[in-house]
Design a protein around this motif. Structure first.
Motif, short mmCIF file in Angstrom:
data_model
loop_
_atom_site.label_atom_id
_atom_site.label_comp_id
_atom_site.label_asym_id
_atom_site.label_seq_id
_atom_site.Cartn_x
_atom_site.Cartn_y
_atom_site.Cartn_z
N UNK A 104 -22.25 5.92 -0.79
CA UNK A 104 -22.19 5.75 0.66
C UNK A 104 -21.46 4.46 1.01
N UNK A 105 -20.47 4.56 1.89
CA UNK A 105 -19.70 3.39 2.31
C UNK A 105 -19.42 3.48 3.81
N UNK A 106 -19.43 2.33 4.47
CA UNK A 106 -19.08 2.27 5.89
C UNK A 106 -17.60 2.57 6.07
N UNK A 107 -17.28 3.44 7.02
CA UNK A 107 -15.88 3.73 7.32
C UNK A 107 -15.32 2.68 8.28
N UNK A 108 -16.16 2.19 9.18
CA UNK A 108 -15.76 1.15 10.13
C UNK A 108 -17.01 0.35 10.48
N UNK A 109 -16.89 -0.58 11.41
CA UNK A 109 -18.01 -1.44 11.75
C UNK A 109 -18.29 -1.42 13.25
N UNK A 110 -19.51 -1.78 13.59
CA UNK A 110 -19.90 -2.06 14.97
C UNK A 110 -20.63 -3.39 14.97
N UNK A 111 -20.48 -4.16 16.05
CA UNK A 111 -21.24 -5.40 16.16
C UNK A 111 -22.73 -5.10 16.10
N UNK A 152 -11.15 7.14 1.93
CA UNK A 152 -9.71 6.90 1.96
C UNK A 152 -9.04 7.74 3.05
N UNK A 153 -9.50 8.99 3.20
CA UNK A 153 -8.93 9.88 4.23
C UNK A 153 -9.10 9.28 5.62
N UNK A 154 -10.29 8.77 5.92
CA UNK A 154 -10.56 8.22 7.25
C UNK A 154 -9.89 6.86 7.44
N UNK A 155 -9.79 6.07 6.38
CA UNK A 155 -9.09 4.79 6.50
C UNK A 155 -7.61 5.02 6.81
N UNK A 156 -7.02 6.05 6.20
CA UNK A 156 -5.62 6.37 6.50
C UNK A 156 -5.45 6.74 7.96
N UNK A 157 -6.43 7.46 8.53
CA UNK A 157 -6.35 7.82 9.94
C UNK A 157 -6.55 6.61 10.84
N UNK A 158 -7.45 5.72 10.45
CA UNK A 158 -7.67 4.51 11.25
C UNK A 158 -6.43 3.63 11.29
N UNK A 159 -5.66 3.66 10.21
CA UNK A 159 -4.42 2.89 10.20
C UNK A 159 -3.38 3.51 11.13
N UNK A 160 -3.51 4.80 11.37
CA UNK A 160 -2.66 5.49 12.35
C UNK A 160 -3.53 5.73 13.58
N UNK A 161 -3.65 4.73 14.43
CA UNK A 161 -4.67 4.69 15.48
C UNK A 161 -4.69 5.93 16.37
N UNK A 162 -3.53 6.58 16.53
CA UNK A 162 -3.48 7.72 17.44
C UNK A 162 -4.27 8.92 16.89
N UNK A 164 -11.23 2.43 25.82
CA UNK A 164 -10.59 3.08 24.69
C UNK A 164 -9.73 2.04 23.97
N UNK A 165 -10.21 1.53 22.81
CA UNK A 165 -9.42 0.52 22.09
C UNK A 165 -8.23 1.16 21.39
N UNK A 166 -7.04 0.85 21.87
CA UNK A 166 -5.82 1.39 21.28
C UNK A 166 -5.54 0.72 19.94
N UNK A 167 -5.87 -0.56 19.85
CA UNK A 167 -5.85 -1.28 18.57
C UNK A 167 -7.30 -1.53 18.17
N UNK A 168 -7.50 -2.02 16.97
CA UNK A 168 -8.87 -2.23 16.50
C UNK A 168 -9.10 -3.64 16.01
#
Length: 314
Positions: free
Chosen positions: A134-141, A158-168, A233-237
């Motif tokens: 189990x690993x966090x895909x992203x974070x929240x405060x 890895x699949x979701x990290x690749x999508x996060x790098x392509x923010x759209x 809606x955060x366009x960047x992260x």
């Protein structure tokens, strides 16, 4: 205790995409988390001979230098309380063989470290012991509630990290209650953000010309006396992006102890607000089979009661 030597580890496909802090916590079993984070901050851990931060994502063939550390022969793992584990169980919004999405409760950090013995990821590992990766895909405060995605497999991570790098390809929507009357015409905040760590170790972020490009789109959802409920809606992260962009727009988020005004926060307590009014309302992304998945997190009861109290003032 035993004294370890300098160790060099080449990263294979199994560890690709993992955060360096999580990798070290797995490799350095028996070393206190505070010690692991300290050696990263001090630059004693190197990747390809360079300093990295705790959130660095490992890449294939990276070479990680791990300094000599005293490793405890045995260390009883810190176990989240039964109430926390039960709370996380109730918070599951979606689950399949590849991932878990929860409605993260406010007040619980996403992971242990920096003085915290455990967080969401440690609780879920206790809740799902059969899922060893189990690993966090992203974070929240810590104070933010809402949609949090956890991968069960490294391939999904890895699949979701690749999508996060392509923010759209990933759409995250947040609900925030802000101070004042947010102008309907104010639909985009475009302001670069720069991280700054104070001597106390507290992390702050500010708008600065030398910062990273940051954009957040906003839409008004509801209005109350001297308060506005907005969708962000955060366009960047970026770290604390929505909180600092709201402040920059002149409308800090209600209950924000870090970036808000003390007088505003005291006034908002009369409506029952006891924490940051920021909620990750939904997340949408593409699954490995090409289908889109959208999950929504209902507004927590404490925040819903605040809105009800505000509506009574209309």
């Amino acid at each position: 205790m035993k004294q370890a030597k300098v160790n060099f580890i080449a990263i294979d496909e199994e560890a690709v995409g993992q955060r360096i802090d999580n990798f070290l916590l797995r490799v350095l079993k028996g070393v206190p988390k505070t010690r692991v984070y300290r050696i990263v901050r001090k630059g004693e851990v190197r990747v390809n001979k360079k300093r990295v931060t705790a959130d660095y994502r490992l890449e294939l063939n990276d070479v990680v230098r791990i300094p000599p550390v005293r490793v405890a022969e045995r260390e009883a793992p810190v176990r989240p309380t039964d109430s926390v584990i039960a709370q996380l169980e109730r918070s599951v919004l979606y689950e399949d063989d590849l991932l878990i999405i929860i409605n993260k409760p406010s007040g619980i950090a996403v992971h242990g470290g920096s003085g915290l013995s455990y967080g969401v990821i440690e609780g879920l590992r206790q809740l799902r012991p059969e899922n060893r990766t189990l690993e966090l895909v992203h974070r929240l405060d810590r104070d933010t509630s809402g949609c949090l995605v956890i991968a069960k497999r490294r391939s999904m991570l890895r699949h979701l990290h690749n999508q996060l790098q392509q923010r759209e390809k990933v759409e995250k929507l947040y609900h925030a209650l802000v101070v004042g009357k947010w102008p309907a015409r104010k639909q985009l905040v475009n302001a670069p953000l720069l991280k700054n760590v104070l001597q106390s170790g507290e992390r702050m972020v500010r708008v600065h010309v030398d910062g990273k490009k940051s954009r957040t789109a906003f839409r008004v959802l509801d209005r109350f006396p001297n308060m506005t409920l907005v969708e962000a809606y955060p366009i960047t992260g970026r770290t604390h992006q929505i909180r600092v962009h709201c402040l920059h727009a002149g409308h800090p988020i209600a209950g924000d102890q870090k970036y808000g005004m003390d007088a505003d926060n005291q006034l908002q307590k009369q409506f029952g607000l006891k924490r940051l009014f920021l909620h990750a309302a939904s997340i949408e992304f593409e699954l490995p089979d090409g289908k889109r998945l959208k999950v929504e997190a209902p507004l927590p009861e404490d925040l819903a009661e605040v809105l009800a109290a505000l509506k009574d003032q209309l």
